[in-house]
Design an enzyme around this catalytic site. Structure first.
Site, PDB file in Angstrom:
ATOM      1  N   ILE A 173       0.831  -1.040   0.036  1.00 57.54           N
ATOM      2  CA  ILE A 173       0.305   0.253  -0.029  1.00 57.54           C
ATOM      3  C   ILE A 173       0.830   1.529  -0.139  1.00 57.54           C
ATOM      4  CG2 ILE A 173      -2.344  -1.661   1.237  1.00 57.54           C
ATOM      5  CD1 ILE A 173      -1.318   1.119   3.631  1.00 57.54           C
ATOM      6  N   LYS A 209      -3.350   5.335   1.450  1.00 56.08           N
ATOM      7  CA  LYS A 209      -1.532   6.206   1.192  1.00 56.08           C
ATOM      8  C   LYS A 209      -1.238   6.731  -0.174  1.00 56.08           C
ATOM      9  CE  LYS A 209      -1.775   3.941   5.301  1.00 56.08           C
ATOM     10  NZ  LYS A 209      -2.950   4.844   6.442  1.00 56.08           N
TER      11      LYS A 209
END
Lengths: 418, 418
Positions: A173, A209
């Protein structure tokens, strides 16, 4: 603002309102899947392609991890997880699934790198304790470390899971947050180069993110295993991405120019902030793990511990919280094996807050141990690291180092909550 | 279009983009919770108030049901569920939780009403089989029946769960679809009138049916039990509503004029469509359960079965699917105890499709059993039912009955996929 068609609430987009409001197919809007697959390839340097038909959506990475755990393991079975690891895994993977996590001890002497010895050791200990290991979960780039694995390490890991016939879940991520050379290597690239059973390979992804959109709850499971893809897709009914958001994301991610600029700008801002933050810490006598990705630094406060215990770590943490008034996370919460490490998020505050934070740390260090603090002009220990930036960006960067206040506090990534 | 501030992608709303994209608190945006609580009260006639602090969001009703099951029962424990019930419950409540569903047999002789005898009987059978019953799940208004319970039945049910000290989950996702008198009664109202342990009472809600937004994935758990509320809120991390959608819904639901008109218009359209559909079926010799809510009719084709078995029901279903080319659902898929009943969604097609559907049914009936078909001018058996509408709406309705084609095919509810 320049693309009102990305919204279903504008004159240009409202013709899609009805269709979008009614759309609940768990396969997702085709344009959404295509755009996400393309984006996943892009942030991995375009060296690998992702198949839109394998994109399974979920309620953030939180939902994605739980789905994968439900798909791969029965209650009581376990995943290996190298330490230190994101504490949320203890909830996301275990709470409702009944699955267990078995820590793989990584060491500061080795910069917390994952070794095959540590994997073998954890695997065999679990076997002795009669715990069935169903997979290995790696976070790459790492939260909390801010590091990522080189290709050889990934090849060894893939060989390890193949040999044991267990699954590999790669949480990627933070893929687009790599702000310094070398380039990020995804397991999706490495499996192109080594012999492996692809049915064992699964990637968890998210836009929280890399795009700075945690509120939009876009999680992705990308499995090379058809059965897992099919099962996860059925499970995704419990946490589908809002069709309104799918529509927005589809339009946004398919805009190459915007995305290229956004990712480059994010990386540049992260680099600058990271550089300034770590240099300043270094000047006041605080070392941290060398890192080049993510939103965190892994701060080494071992010297400040009264004794080498987790009790002493918690005592120091309370002082930092209550007296220094900084919100950092103690290594023990990440299952770190060694007391004295703390995670600091360097990306979730504006410049003003950062300066306050740094001055608080400086005052604390001066007050507590005058002799430990080196002169302010001490050379930054990271000067040898290079950012892979264009010349114009490099010039901007030099400019920044002269004048840190020009860093925009508006970057979504710099503001991302973690 | 008149409220560009409801979108974060317009000049009027873009100032909220950053804050919204970053918002990931699992309590939800305060304005969203307030607006949902207010809307829930509104569609229950304003006779009861909901506390915004008890609004827990989830990924649609699908996620809400699973969350409640995770909160209230351990694997192997069970909920009573009156039949016929929505087949998705077999997935939503059981798949990942390990919870079981125990059917409560309801009978056509009694218009499929829930009786205390049938509840007692199912409860005791479960006890004999050593199955621990943790709760009773009612769908009110009912999918597939299109009926809802009167206050006395609800009082009896609340007394039953109190006496057994088991939970009551009221799925009220069709609350705003009640299109004919009497008014809908929610369990939230009845618990104000009877002695009961409120810790046992939980409501599952959603905007997918009442607002026609299944794509937006807005599910709600509303529990009167503090522990359940707190636990469900933590679980909601696996399926939060996109903050972009929370923002839109907050603005939309707090607009009283829009909501009042929308709900009234939806009810009116549902009434008209239901009236036309059931009258036409009646004219060609097909009866259905008397109903006044929901998006379905419960069609009685018992006379067409070759024998009174579920095999014969499946045979007939295949004929309807393959030859008549209509997508209806056999009663057995809803765990109906008695073969020959079929669910028809009357609300998810435009007028043109409806006319084709009705003509296909008519042809099928004529072809299969000329003698069974009564004359076309047979009186509709539902003329005694009255819609609670204003005079102007009643006039519009009369207009419609003269000219069914004026029904707009644009109603979100009429188009809602189920």
């Amino acid at each position: 603002m320049e693309h009102p068609e990305a919204s279903i609430c504008t004159a240009e987009g409202v013709s899609k309102f009805k269709e979008t409001a009614l759309f609940q197919d768990y396969h997702g809007i085709p344009e959404f899947r295509q755009a996400v697959a393309k984006f996943m390839g892009k942030v991995r340097g375009g060296r690998v392609k992702f198949d839109p038909d394998r994109i399974v959506m979920s309620g953030g990475a939180t939902g994605a991890h739980e789905m994968v755990a439900f798909c791969l393991a029965d209650p009581g079975e376990a995943f290996l997880v190298p330490t230190p690891y994101y504490p949320g895994f203890d909830r996301d993977l275990r709470w409702r699934t009944g699955v267990e996590l078995v820590p793989v001890v990584c060491d500061s002497a080795n910069d917390f790198k994952i070794t095959i010895d540590s994997l073998q050791s954890a695997y065999h200990k679990a076997q002795e304790a009669n715990i069935k290991i169903k997979g290995l979960l790696i976070t790459n780039p790492s939260n909390p470390l801010g590091t990522f694995m080189d290709k050889d390490t990934l090849k060894n890991i893939i060989n390890f899971v193949n040999e044991k016939n267990i699954h590999l879940i790669g949480d990627e991520i933070y893929a687009a947050t790599v702000f310094m050379e070398p380039e990020f290597v995804s397991i999706s690239e490495v499996i192109e180069e080594v012999e492996c059973n692809r049915d064992l390979i699964h990637i968890v992804y998210s836009l929280s993110k890399d795009m700075g959109f945690p509120g939009f709850r876009v999680g992705i499971v990308y499995s090379y295993n058809d059965t897992v893809t099919s099962c996860a897709r059925k499970m995704s009914s419990f946490g589908l991405v809002s069709s309104q958001t799918q529509h927005l994301i589809a339009t946004m991610l398919s805009n190459d120019e915007f995305i290229d600029n956004f990712v480059a700008e994010s990386r540049e801002r992260l680099f600058k902030r990271h550089e300034y933050f770590t240099c300043t810490l270094s000047q006041i006598g605080i070392c941290s793990l060398k890192s080049n990705a993510g939103l965190f630094i892994w701060m080494d406060l071992r010297k400040l511990l009264k004794e080498k215990t987790f009790e002493a770590e918690m005592d120091l943490w309370r002082v930092i919280i209550d007296e220094v008034k900084l919100n950092v996370s103690p290594g023990s919460s990440f299952h770190c094996h060694e007391p004295g490490w703390f995670r600091v998020c360097f990306a979730n505050m504006d410049d003003y807050s950062m300066e306050i934070a740094l001055s608080r740390i400086r005052n604390f260090m001066v007050k507590n141990n005058e002799t430990m603090v080196p002169p302010r002009n001490k050379l930054c220990r990271r000067t040898s690291l290079k950012l892979s930036l264009s010349r114009s960006l490099s010039r901007k960067m030099d400019n920044f180092i002269m004048s840190p206040s020009i860093m925009s506090p508006q970057s979504p990534l710099v503001q991302a909550r973690t």
